[in-house]
Design a protein around this motif. Structure first.
Motif, PDB file in Angstrom:
ATOM      1  N   SER A 178       0.846  -1.195   0.000  1.00  0.00           N
ATOM      2  CA  SER A 178       0.000   0.000   0.000  1.00  0.00           C
ATOM      3  C   SER A 178       0.880   1.243   0.000  1.00  0.00           C
ATOM      4  CB  SER A 178      -0.881   0.047   1.247  1.00  0.00           C
ATOM      5  OG  SER A 178      -1.798  -0.995   1.253  1.00  0.00           O
ATOM      6  N   THR A 179       1.834   1.250   0.909  1.00  0.00           N
ATOM      7  CA  THR A 179       2.756   2.373   1.045  1.00  0.00           C
ATOM      8  C   THR A 179       4.086   1.845   1.545  1.00  0.00           C
ATOM      9  OG1 THR A 179       2.150   2.811   3.349  1.00  0.00           O
ATOM     10  CG2 THR A 179       0.906   4.010   1.652  1.00  0.00           C
ATOM     11  N   GLY A 180       5.051   2.701   1.527  1.00  0.00           N
ATOM     12  CA  GLY A 180       6.349   2.342   2.080  1.00  0.00           C
ATOM     13  C   GLY A 180       7.328   3.477   1.908  1.00  0.00           C
ATOM     14  N   GLU A 225       9.569   1.610   6.631  1.00  0.00           N
ATOM     15  CA  GLU A 225       8.283   1.066   7.023  1.00  0.00           C
ATOM     16  C   GLU A 225       7.482   0.767   5.763  1.00  0.00           C
ATOM     17  OE1 GLU A 225       5.707   2.289  10.535  1.00  0.00           O
ATOM     18  OE2 GLU A 225       4.766   3.338   8.851  1.00  0.00           O
ATOM     19  N   PHE A 226       6.841  -0.400   5.739  1.00  0.00           N
ATOM     20  CA  PHE A 226       6.060  -0.840   4.595  1.00  0.00           C
ATOM     21  C   PHE A 226       4.698  -1.284   5.073  1.00  0.00           C
ATOM     22  CE2 PHE A 226      10.450  -2.321   4.544  1.00  0.00           C
ATOM     23  CZ  PHE A 226      10.966  -1.548   3.530  1.00  0.00           C
ATOM     24  N   VAL A 227       3.672  -0.962   4.334  1.00  0.00           N
ATOM     25  CA  VAL A 227       2.330  -1.420   4.647  1.00  0.00           C
ATOM     26  C   VAL A 227       1.878  -2.304   3.490  1.00  0.00           C
ATOM     27  CG1 VAL A 227      -0.052  -0.747   5.110  1.00  0.00           C
ATOM     28  CG2 VAL A 227       1.834   0.647   5.996  1.00  0.00           C
ATOM     29  N   VAL A 228       1.410  -3.497   3.841  1.00  0.00           N
ATOM     30  CA  VAL A 228       0.968  -4.482   2.862  1.00  0.00           C
ATOM     31  C   VAL A 228      -0.553  -4.558   2.907  1.00  0.00           C
ATOM     32  CG1 VAL A 228       1.084  -6.923   2.212  1.00  0.00           C
ATOM     33  CG2 VAL A 228       3.103  -5.793   3.163  1.00  0.00           C
ATOM     34  N   ASP A 229      -1.193  -4.495   1.747  1.00  0.00           N
ATOM     35  CA  ASP A 229      -2.644  -4.562   1.618  1.00  0.00           C
ATOM     36  C   ASP A 229      -3.081  -6.028   1.576  1.00  0.00           C
ATOM     37  OD1 ASP A 229      -5.315  -4.436   0.961  1.00  0.00           O
ATOM     38  OD2 ASP A 229      -4.994  -3.508  -0.999  1.00  0.00           O
ATOM     39  N   LEU A 230      -3.580  -6.539   2.695  1.00  0.00           N
ATOM     40  CA  LEU A 230      -3.968  -7.952   2.750  1.00  0.00           C
ATOM     41  C   LEU A 230      -5.204  -8.250   1.907  1.00  0.00           C
ATOM     42  CD1 LEU A 230      -3.188  -8.747   6.484  1.00  0.00           C
ATOM     43  CD2 LEU A 230      -1.826  -9.277   4.451  1.00  0.00           C
ATOM     44  N   VAL A 267      -9.290  -9.975   7.070  1.00  0.00           N
ATOM     45  CA  VAL A 267      -9.059  -8.663   6.467  1.00  0.00           C
ATOM     46  C   VAL A 267     -10.164  -7.657   6.764  1.00  0.00           C
ATOM     47  CG1 VAL A 267      -7.538  -9.556   4.676  1.00  0.00           C
ATOM     48  CG2 VAL A 267      -9.973  -9.285   4.195  1.00  0.00           C
ATOM     49  N   MET A 268     -11.317  -8.125   7.198  1.00  0.00           N
ATOM     50  CA  MET A 268     -12.357  -7.174   7.605  1.00  0.00           C
ATOM     51  C   MET A 268     -11.898  -6.393   8.839  1.00  0.00           C
ATOM     52  SD  MET A 268     -14.857  -7.234   5.488  1.00  0.00           S
ATOM     53  CE  MET A 268     -16.258  -6.578   6.349  1.00  0.00           C
ATOM     54  N   LYS A 269     -11.144  -7.039   9.706  1.00  0.00           N
ATOM     55  CA  LYS A 269     -10.652  -6.384  10.924  1.00  0.00           C
ATOM     56  C   LYS A 269      -9.206  -5.905  10.759  1.00  0.00           C
ATOM     57  CE  LYS A 269     -10.279  -6.975  15.902  1.00  0.00           C
ATOM     58  NZ  LYS A 269     -10.495  -7.854  17.047  1.00  0.00           N
ATOM     59  N   TYR A 270      -8.387  -6.669  10.071  1.00  0.00           N
ATOM     60  CA  TYR A 270      -6.955  -6.355   9.902  1.00  0.00           C
ATOM     61  C   TYR A 270      -6.640  -6.280   8.409  1.00  0.00           C
ATOM     62  CZ  TYR A 270      -6.854  -7.953  14.747  1.00  0.00           C
ATOM     63  OH  TYR A 270      -7.088  -8.116  16.087  1.00  0.00           O
ATOM     64  N   ALA A 271      -6.937  -5.166   7.794  1.00  0.00           N
ATOM     65  CA  ALA A 271      -6.793  -5.021   6.338  1.00  0.00           C
ATOM     66  C   ALA A 271      -5.348  -4.908   5.884  1.00  0.00           C
ATOM     67  CB  ALA A 271      -7.578  -3.804   5.859  1.00  0.00           C
ATOM     68  N   THR A 272      -4.452  -4.583   6.810  1.00  0.00           N
ATOM     69  CA  THR A 272      -3.054  -4.402   6.421  1.00  0.00           C
ATOM     70  C   THR A 272      -2.123  -5.133   7.380  1.00  0.00           C
ATOM     71  OG1 THR A 272      -2.808  -2.374   7.735  1.00  0.00           O
ATOM     72  CG2 THR A 272      -3.488  -2.105   5.430  1.00  0.00           C
ATOM     73  N   ALA A 273      -0.932  -5.364   6.903  1.00  0.00           N
ATOM     74  CA  ALA A 273       0.181  -5.832   7.735  1.00  0.00           C
ATOM     75  C   ALA A 273       1.251  -4.750   7.625  1.00  0.00           C
ATOM     76  CB  ALA A 273       0.718  -7.168   7.239  1.00  0.00           C
ATOM     77  N   ARG A 274       1.934  -4.479   8.719  1.00  0.00           N
ATOM     78  CA  ARG A 274       2.943  -3.420   8.744  1.00  0.00           C
ATOM     79  C   ARG A 274       4.306  -4.038   9.054  1.00  0.00           C
ATOM     80  NH1 ARG A 274       2.213   1.805   8.972  1.00  0.00           N
ATOM     81  NH2 ARG A 274       0.028   1.518   9.502  1.00  0.00           N
ATOM     82  N   VAL A 275       5.280  -3.684   8.237  1.00  0.00           N
ATOM     83  CA  VAL A 275       6.649  -4.146   8.433  1.00  0.00           C
ATOM     84  C   VAL A 275       7.504  -2.921   8.746  1.00  0.00           C
ATOM     85  CG1 VAL A 275       8.628  -5.316   7.397  1.00  0.00           C
ATOM     86  CG2 VAL A 275       6.305  -6.016   6.772  1.00  0.00           C
TER      87      VAL A 275
END
Length: 160
Positions: A61-63, A76-81, A111-119
């Motif tokens: 999503s972003t990074g 920092e990276f955000v992954v769109d689950l 993904v309804m509750k946790y739409a992203t993962a953050r690294v």
């Protein structure tokens, strides 16, 4: 058991992340780079063993990354689950789509509750990123071997 599965899942992801210079200098000799989402891919492989597994991709999503004196400092990276895709060779498209839907439900990534993962990458030392991966609201700390190279004004990170 779910957390152990996530650790294994996180450990076998492969990434090709491409950063382009954001033109933002935050301190002398420190430059901010942004993830080039079109040129970056995060692959995954997960299953019950060496003989039974699935493969696929998820999108960033972003990074961003901070480079100081030519050295990777943090990022920092955000992954769109919601972008989970299955690409098992020989699996019909409708089965791939069904498995992707299953991975998105509350039994797996919810993904309804946790739409992203953050690294979050806090350091680069001895060819490894010191990372914290937040999936399902749980932080997993892991050192990930990577190579960091430059191509013109871009930085390329490859890891597994």
């Amino acid at each position: 058991m779910k957390i152990v599965s996530l650790v294994v899942f996180a450990a076998i992801m492969t990434a090709l992340v491409s950063f382009r210079e954001a033109g933002k200098v935050t301190a002398p000799h420190q430059v901010t780079y942004e993830v080039d989402k079109d040129a970056s891919v995060l692959g995954w492989k997960g299953g019950k063993g060496a003989d039974y597994f699935h493969t696929g991709t998820v999108k960033f999503s972003t990074g961003k990354a901070q480079i100081e004196h030519g050295t990777f400092v943090n990022g920092e990276f955000v992954v769109d689950l919601n972008s989970i895709a299955v690409n098992d060779a020989g699996m019909p498209k409708e089965k791939q789509d069904g498995l992707a839907k299953h991975l998105k439900n509350e039994d797996f990534f919810n993904v309804m509750k946790y739409a992203t993962a953050r690294v979050t990458v806090s350091a680069f030392k001895d060819g490894k990123f010191t990372t914290t991966i937040n999936v399902l609201g749980v932080d997993v700390k892991q050192d990930i071997p990577v190579t960091v190279t430059t191509e013109g004004s871009n930085i390329i990170v490859k890891g597994k």
